[in-house]
Each structure stands twice: as C-alpha cells, then as structure tokens.
Design an enzyme around this catalytic site. Sequence first.
Site: not given
Length: 323
Positions: A11, A13, A77, A118, A150
């Site tokens: 991804g 990050i 992550l 994360a 979320y």
Amino acid sequence: MVRALITGGAGFIGSHLSEALLKAGHRVTVIDDLSTGRFENIEPLTSNPNFSFAIETIMNETVMDRLTSECDIIYHLAAAVGVLEIISKPIHTIETNVHGTDVVLQTARRYRRKVMIASTSEIYGKSTHSPFNEEDDSIMGATTKNRWSYAVSKALDEFLALAYHKESDLPVVIFRLFNTVGPRQRGHYGMVIPRFVQWALANEPLQVYGDGGQSRCFCNVSDVVKAMTNLADCEPALGEVFNIGSQEEISILELAHRVKARTGSSSEIRMIPYSDAYEAGFEDMQRRVPDIAKINRVINWKPEKSLDQTLDEVIAYFRARSG
Ligand code: UDP
C-alpha cells in the site's frame, strides 16, 4: 539487522515503510492481498536480496504463521482504506479489520513477536474536541450510518491489542494515523489531495464536498514512517497509544485554492453536496487535529515537512507519471 514483516506493505504507507527499513539495512517481508495495495509500489524493491513478499491475505493463518515465525517485528498496516472504499464495501472493511487483526495478534503471541498496530484518527469519531488527545472519548454515530463501522472496527483492534499486552504480555504499540499524504497515494478510495492534484493538472473541476469549511491536517508520509520506526525502537512505547499527524490545519476549500495556485491550474472549484459525493445522511468530521505532545515526549518526534512541501512532492509525482 531486524527482520520486519509488513502487512499491507504494498500500500501507499507500507511501501514507503518497506523502502525506509531496507535503506536502514533491515530485512523486509511484505504480505499484501493487493485489494487496495499495488504491486507497482513494491516492484522496485524486488531486486533487493533483503526483500521478499507474499501476495496473500492476512486471514490465511498458515501463511501468517510461517511469516511470523521468520520475523522479529510485525508492522500491521493491512486494513480497509479510504472513505469511498469503506462505504462501498462494508463487509470487507469489518472482516479485514476485525478478523485480520485477530489473526495477526494470535500468531504474534505464538512466537512472542512485537506488533506495531496501525490505527486511525477516525477512532475519535464525531467528537468536536480539538486537538484530539489519546485519552479522549470516542463519539460514534449510529450503526445505520456505515461510515462508523470503520472507526468501531479499528477501536476493537485497539482493545484487542491492549488486551493481548495486558493478559499475555505481548509487546504491542498502537499508533493512530491522521491524514497522511505523499507520492504513490491514489485518489480512487476518496483521498482528497491526490484527487485535487490530478484534477488540477488536467484543468478539470476540483470537487469540494459540503461547504469546504471542514478542515484537516496533512502529514507527509516520510515523517509518518520516521515516527513508526522510532516508536518500534522505543521500550517505553510498549502497551501505549500514540497519535501521529501534522498540526498544520487547512480547510478543504482553502486546500483547493492552494493546489490550484501551486499547479498553476485554471480549474474551476465546484461545491458538491455530501449526499451526491457519498450517500444520503453521510456524516463528515468537521475538524481533525492531533495532540502530538505524547509522541513528542516519548521519541522527540514532530513533523518536519510543511504542507506546501508535501503538495509539491505530490504534484511532481503526478506530473512525472503523466509526462
Ligand atoms: N473531500 C473533498 N473532495 C474530494 C475528496 C474529499 O472535498 O474529492 C473532502 C472530504 O469530504 C473530507 C476531506 O476532503 O472532508 C478529507 O477527505 P479524505 O477522504 O482525504 O480524508 P478523511 O475524510 O478520512 O479525512
């Protein structure tokens, strides 16, 4: 040399983190199912003998078991990203965040590996407090508004990680990422800066949702990566929660003007009602500013790059791709 396993490493990050750890002489293994990550992000790393990857979901317990046994630390992550993605695929969001993190923590406990979790500033929910402190209450919306799934799923991840730390003495560190930007971030999942920059470069209208009075603080991904790796090396960080973000606040309308000015674009700025942008009843966060006193105290971290520097990096990235 540390052997790091990065879930979601393909991804935006995760790929920057992979690159930084390899540069520092560490070994990196990425696990990513490429649901929102892209192989293109890690392709330049594949020639490095210290780099390996598995295109696989973190919910594959057999693969996670092997990769965890071969690493010293996990940067977790892998998660659903972006408001558009979260709204359009709520089952995937909830399952990845809840079941995926459960697998990561269970496996880490089996081999006693450190886990860097994360999390997100969405955790603060509808709270109007500013700046957000790690000890602030989370104020969530109704379950009928699926945006909040979320935040609630990530809150559950935090509870679970802290529970593993408390009950099983698992070394965990939780960091709440505020808006993070930089090269390689794409606009497909809703992120405002790559969208504005791409529209501006194409002289297409910049779509500002609501009245544009809502504000955000955008932190450069290179600063975020430094915060994550320094927290990983810090003993007093274990079992703690940290905000990571910039405190340079800007309204979205002002951001649109800023992007136009820095690209020299002739784009029109167009206001779009939230109900057209997302779905009826969508609730946005008006302000989102992190309190970064805790991370500053523990690892002496604060962002180094300004928003203008970051915008110029993103503009240069998209110019290079289109040219
Ligand atoms: N936004 C916007 N136009 C877009 C995308 C986003 O005006 O094309 C707004 C969005 O409503 C929000 C802000 O920009 O208020 C930041 O959105 P983003 O999805 O980047 O991050 P988040 O909502 O998670 O802070």
